[in-house]
Design a protein around this motif. Structure first.
Motif, PDB file in Angstrom:
ATOM      1  N   VAL A  24       6.253   5.164  10.933  1.00 52.57           N
ATOM      2  CA  VAL A  24       6.741   6.165  10.260  1.00 52.57           C
ATOM      3  C   VAL A  24       5.559   6.622   8.940  1.00 52.57           C
ATOM      4  CG1 VAL A  24       8.207   7.433   8.709  1.00 52.57           C
ATOM      5  CG2 VAL A  24       9.202   6.478  10.473  1.00 52.57           C
ATOM      6  N   VAL A  25       5.330   5.346   8.447  1.00 54.37           N
ATOM      7  CA  VAL A  25       4.578   5.303   7.072  1.00 54.37           C
ATOM      8  C   VAL A  25       2.907   5.078   7.647  1.00 54.37           C
ATOM      9  CG1 VAL A  25       4.073   4.227   4.971  1.00 54.37           C
ATOM     10  CG2 VAL A  25       6.281   4.357   5.799  1.00 54.37           C
ATOM     11  N   LYS A  26       2.361   6.341   6.866  1.00 56.35           N
ATOM     12  CA  LYS A  26       0.829   6.166   7.178  1.00 56.35           C
ATOM     13  C   LYS A  26       0.226   6.231   5.744  1.00 56.35           C
ATOM     14  CE  LYS A  26       0.872   6.824  11.903  1.00 56.35           C
ATOM     15  NZ  LYS A  26       2.038   6.119  11.894  1.00 56.35           N
ATOM     16  N   ASP A  33      11.329   4.295  -2.318  1.00 56.98           N
ATOM     17  CA  ASP A  33      12.423   3.267  -2.315  1.00 56.98           C
ATOM     18  C   ASP A  33      13.362   3.619  -3.438  1.00 56.98           C
ATOM     19  OD1 ASP A  33      13.622   1.140  -2.106  1.00 56.98           O
ATOM     20  OD2 ASP A  33      12.178  -0.470  -1.830  1.00 56.98           O
ATOM     21  N   ALA A  34      14.218   3.803  -2.884  1.00 54.12           N
ATOM     22  CA  ALA A  34      15.419   4.320  -3.869  1.00 54.12           C
ATOM     23  C   ALA A  34      16.247   3.292  -4.504  1.00 54.12           C
ATOM     24  CB  ALA A  34      16.548   5.398  -3.107  1.00 54.12           C
ATOM     25  N   THR A  35      16.178   2.214  -3.866  1.00 53.97           N
ATOM     26  CA  THR A  35      16.924   0.798  -4.477  1.00 53.97           C
ATOM     27  C   THR A  35      15.876  -0.307  -4.222  1.00 53.97           C
ATOM     28  OG1 THR A  35      17.566   0.286  -2.143  1.00 53.97           O
ATOM     29  CG2 THR A  35      19.058   1.712  -3.792  1.00 53.97           C
ATOM     30  N   CYS A  36      14.934  -0.359  -5.401  1.00 54.57           N
ATOM     31  CA  CYS A  36      13.825  -1.457  -5.307  1.00 54.57           C
ATOM     32  C   CYS A  36      14.258  -2.960  -5.405  1.00 54.57           C
ATOM     33  CB  CYS A  36      13.015  -1.088  -6.450  1.00 54.57           C
ATOM     34  SG  CYS A  36      11.726  -2.272  -6.753  1.00 54.57           S
ATOM     35  N   GLY A  37      15.187  -3.232  -5.973  1.00 52.63           N
ATOM     36  CA  GLY A  37      15.715  -4.568  -6.181  1.00 52.63           C
ATOM     37  C   GLY A  37      14.555  -5.660  -6.480  1.00 52.63           C
ATOM     38  N   ASN A  38      14.385  -6.708  -5.666  1.00 49.20           N
ATOM     39  CA  ASN A  38      13.335  -7.603  -5.789  1.00 49.20           C
ATOM     40  C   ASN A  38      12.048  -7.010  -5.121  1.00 49.20           C
ATOM     41  OD1 ASN A  38      15.157  -9.497  -7.031  1.00 49.20           O
ATOM     42  ND2 ASN A  38      16.011 -10.175  -4.929  1.00 49.20           N
ATOM     43  N   GLY A  39      12.212  -5.926  -4.649  1.00 53.75           N
ATOM     44  CA  GLY A  39      10.834  -5.441  -4.319  1.00 53.75           C
ATOM     45  C   GLY A  39      10.142  -5.959  -2.694  1.00 53.75           C
ATOM     46  N   LYS A  40      11.062  -6.363  -2.170  1.00 52.48           N
ATOM     47  CA  LYS A  40      10.493  -6.888  -0.601  1.00 52.48           C
ATOM     48  C   LYS A  40      10.531  -5.870   0.272  1.00 52.48           C
ATOM     49  CE  LYS A  40      12.734 -11.564  -0.922  1.00 52.48           C
ATOM     50  NZ  LYS A  40      13.891 -12.476  -0.343  1.00 52.48           N
ATOM     51  N   ASP A  41      11.189  -4.901   0.208  1.00 52.63           N
ATOM     52  CA  ASP A  41      10.978  -3.714   1.003  1.00 52.63           C
ATOM     53  C   ASP A  41       9.665  -2.763   0.504  1.00 52.63           C
ATOM     54  OD1 ASP A  41      13.304  -3.651   2.771  1.00 52.63           O
ATOM     55  OD2 ASP A  41      14.517  -2.914   1.008  1.00 52.63           O
ATOM     56  N   ALA A  42       9.810  -2.872  -0.736  1.00 53.39           N
ATOM     57  CA  ALA A  42       8.806  -2.207  -1.356  1.00 53.39           C
ATOM     58  C   ALA A  42       7.259  -2.733  -1.105  1.00 53.39           C
ATOM     59  CB  ALA A  42       9.005  -1.793  -2.907  1.00 53.39           C
ATOM     60  N   LEU A  43       7.479  -3.914  -1.142  1.00 52.24           N
ATOM     61  CA  LEU A  43       6.098  -4.696  -0.934  1.00 52.24           C
ATOM     62  C   LEU A  43       5.580  -4.183   0.343  1.00 52.24           C
ATOM     63  CD1 LEU A  43       4.035  -6.895  -1.755  1.00 52.24           C
ATOM     64  CD2 LEU A  43       5.433  -8.399  -0.374  1.00 52.24           C
ATOM     65  N   PHE A  44       6.549  -4.265   1.348  1.00 51.29           N
ATOM     66  CA  PHE A  44       6.211  -3.859   2.731  1.00 51.29           C
ATOM     67  C   PHE A  44       5.469  -2.453   2.898  1.00 51.29           C
ATOM     68  CE2 PHE A  44       6.909  -2.881   7.193  1.00 51.29           C
ATOM     69  CZ  PHE A  44       6.586  -3.996   7.885  1.00 51.29           C
ATOM     70  N   LEU A  45       6.355  -1.524   2.323  1.00 45.48           N
ATOM     71  CA  LEU A  45       5.745  -0.227   2.293  1.00 45.48           C
ATOM     72  C   LEU A  45       4.455  -0.134   1.507  1.00 45.48           C
ATOM     73  CD1 LEU A  45       9.564   1.118   1.444  1.00 45.48           C
ATOM     74  CD2 LEU A  45       8.058   1.471   3.425  1.00 45.48           C
ATOM     75  N   ILE A  94      16.204  11.334  -8.030  1.00 49.55           N
ATOM     76  CA  ILE A  94      14.865  11.513  -6.965  1.00 49.55           C
ATOM     77  C   ILE A  94      14.453  12.948  -6.952  1.00 49.55           C
ATOM     78  CG2 ILE A  94      15.264   9.549  -5.316  1.00 49.55           C
ATOM     79  CD1 ILE A  94      16.653  11.615  -3.461  1.00 49.55           C
ATOM     80  N   GLN A  95      13.089  12.944  -6.872  1.00 47.97           N
ATOM     81  CA  GLN A  95      12.639  14.357  -6.971  1.00 47.97           C
ATOM     82  C   GLN A  95      11.233  14.800  -6.304  1.00 47.97           C
ATOM     83  OE1 GLN A  95      12.227  15.024 -11.444  1.00 47.97           O
ATOM     84  NE2 GLN A  95      10.507  13.417 -11.308  1.00 47.97           N
ATOM     85  N   GLU A  96      10.988  13.479  -5.331  1.00 48.99           N
ATOM     86  CA  GLU A  96       9.866  13.506  -4.642  1.00 48.99           C
ATOM     87  C   GLU A  96       9.863  14.640  -3.367  1.00 48.99           C
ATOM     88  OE1 GLU A  96      11.504  10.806  -5.639  1.00 48.99           O
ATOM     89  OE2 GLU A  96       9.868  10.580  -7.318  1.00 48.99           O
ATOM     90  N   GLU A  97       9.560  15.767  -3.736  1.00 50.28           N
ATOM     91  CA  GLU A  97       9.558  16.716  -2.552  1.00 50.28           C
ATOM     92  C   GLU A  97       8.450  16.192  -1.662  1.00 50.28           C
ATOM     93  OE1 GLU A  97      10.351  20.693  -3.601  1.00 50.28           O
ATOM     94  OE2 GLU A  97      10.815  20.784  -1.336  1.00 50.28           O
ATOM     95  N   GLY A  98       8.872  16.573  -0.430  1.00 50.23           N
ATOM     96  CA  GLY A  98       7.755  16.179   0.954  1.00 50.23           C
ATOM     97  C   GLY A  98       7.661  14.829   1.110  1.00 50.23           C
ATOM     98  N   ALA A  99       8.450  13.909   0.713  1.00 57.68           N
ATOM     99  CA  ALA A  99       8.232  12.457   1.046  1.00 57.68           C
ATOM    100  C   ALA A  99       8.429  12.365   2.446  1.00 57.68           C
ATOM    101  CB  ALA A  99       9.317  11.789   0.125  1.00 57.68           C
ATOM    102  N   LYS A 100       7.812  11.181   3.002  1.00 54.98           N
ATOM    103  CA  LYS A 100       7.606  11.041   4.406  1.00 54.98           C
ATOM    104  C   LYS A 100       8.921  10.235   4.785  1.00 54.98           C
ATOM    105  CE  LYS A 100       5.532  11.009   8.260  1.00 54.98           C
ATOM    106  NZ  LYS A 100       4.218  10.382   8.642  1.00 54.98           N
ATOM    107  N   LEU A 101       9.527   9.438   3.821  1.00 56.07           N
ATOM    108  CA  LEU A 101      10.538   8.430   3.995  1.00 56.07           C
ATOM    109  C   LEU A 101      11.384   8.114   2.600  1.00 56.07           C
ATOM    110  CD1 LEU A 101      11.701   5.984   5.555  1.00 56.07           C
ATOM    111  CD2 LEU A 101       9.995   4.514   4.461  1.00 56.07           C
ATOM    112  N   PHE A 102      12.428   8.282   2.620  1.00 55.22           N
ATOM    113  CA  PHE A 102      13.251   7.888   1.490  1.00 55.22           C
ATOM    114  C   PHE A 102      14.149   6.730   2.160  1.00 55.22           C
ATOM    115  CE2 PHE A 102      12.884  12.169  -0.014  1.00 55.22           C
ATOM    116  CZ  PHE A 102      12.453  12.102  -1.005  1.00 55.22           C
TER     117      PHE A 102
END
Ligand code: SAM
Length: 194
Positions: A24-26, A33-45, A94-102
């Motif tokens: 999905v992500v380009k 990332d609506a639930t950052c936590g320790n940042g593992k998903d966010a790091l991958f993104l 959240i307010q990121e209009e047009g985001a590709k992924l939430f």
């Protein structure tokens, strides 16, 4: 390790969600990332964005954002970190209009206070907002954990929302290990092109 082919389907839902992010992500996209936590998903993104676009992460705990920032500093180049915005704020805003992924990875902060967990009312309000904001062909992904009390209720609410989405506007699927009690469950909602 990134799994490929059929192994992805039989792996855990986190690995599966990451395999989907790869599709999905380009670079250049806006991602939340609506639930950052320790940042593992966010790091991958962030790695998928390669320093182009925006990655906005939300968490209500400063401890989570501090741990995530540390994780980014240890694993990302300055150019890759530059596009990350960290918000100490509930994902209801959240307010990121047009985001590709939430993306939502619900529940509590691993190795943190288990009393501070995502809650069904604010989670559903946030997902409904994400459904409005996400770009055409964009995705809302949600990992639910029914192994704790609020998580089990939250899963039921997300499932209820999922089954009621208009099929002319949304492609919806879910994945979980059916022979494991209280297995985490991934929901994917993709907005159809207009
Ligand atoms: N994605 C994370 C990772 O890869 O490390 C794991 C997320 S953890 C399971 C869930 C996080 O959601 C916790 O850090 C918790 O503080 C956060 N949270 C709880 N309620 C929230 C809310 N209303 N808005 C944003 N984050 C919230």
């Amino acid at each position: 390790m990134i799994l490929k082919g059929i192994d992805v389907l039989f792996s855990n839902v986190i690995k599966l969600s990451h395999a989907i992010f790869q599709q999905v992500v380009k670079p250049g996209d806006v991602i939340v990332d609506a639930t950052c936590g320790n940042g593992k998903d966010a790091l991958f993104l962030a790695q998928l964005l390669q320093g182009k676009g925006r990655l906005v992460v939300y968490d209500i705990q400063q401890e989570a954002l501090d741990r995530a920032k540390n994780h980014f500093e240890n694993h990302l180049l300055i150019e890759e970190r530059r596009i990350i915005e960290m918000k100490l704020c509930s994902h209801e805003y959240i307010q990121e209009e047009g985001a590709k992924l939430f993306h939502y990875n619900l529940g509590y902060l691993p190795n943190g206070d288990k009393q501070i967990t995502t809650c069904r009312a604010s989670t559903i309000a946030s997902i409904q907002k994400a459904l409005e904001l996400v770009s055409p062909s964009g995705v809302v992904s949600i990992v639910c954990y029914p192994g704790h009390e609020e998580g089990a209720e939250e899963l039921l609410c997300v499932d209820q929302l999922a089954v009621n989405l208009d099929p002319s506007k949304w492609e919806v699927c879910t994945h979980y290990s059916v022979n494991r009690k209280k297995a985490p469950r991934l929901f994917l909602f993709r907005k159809r092109q207009d």
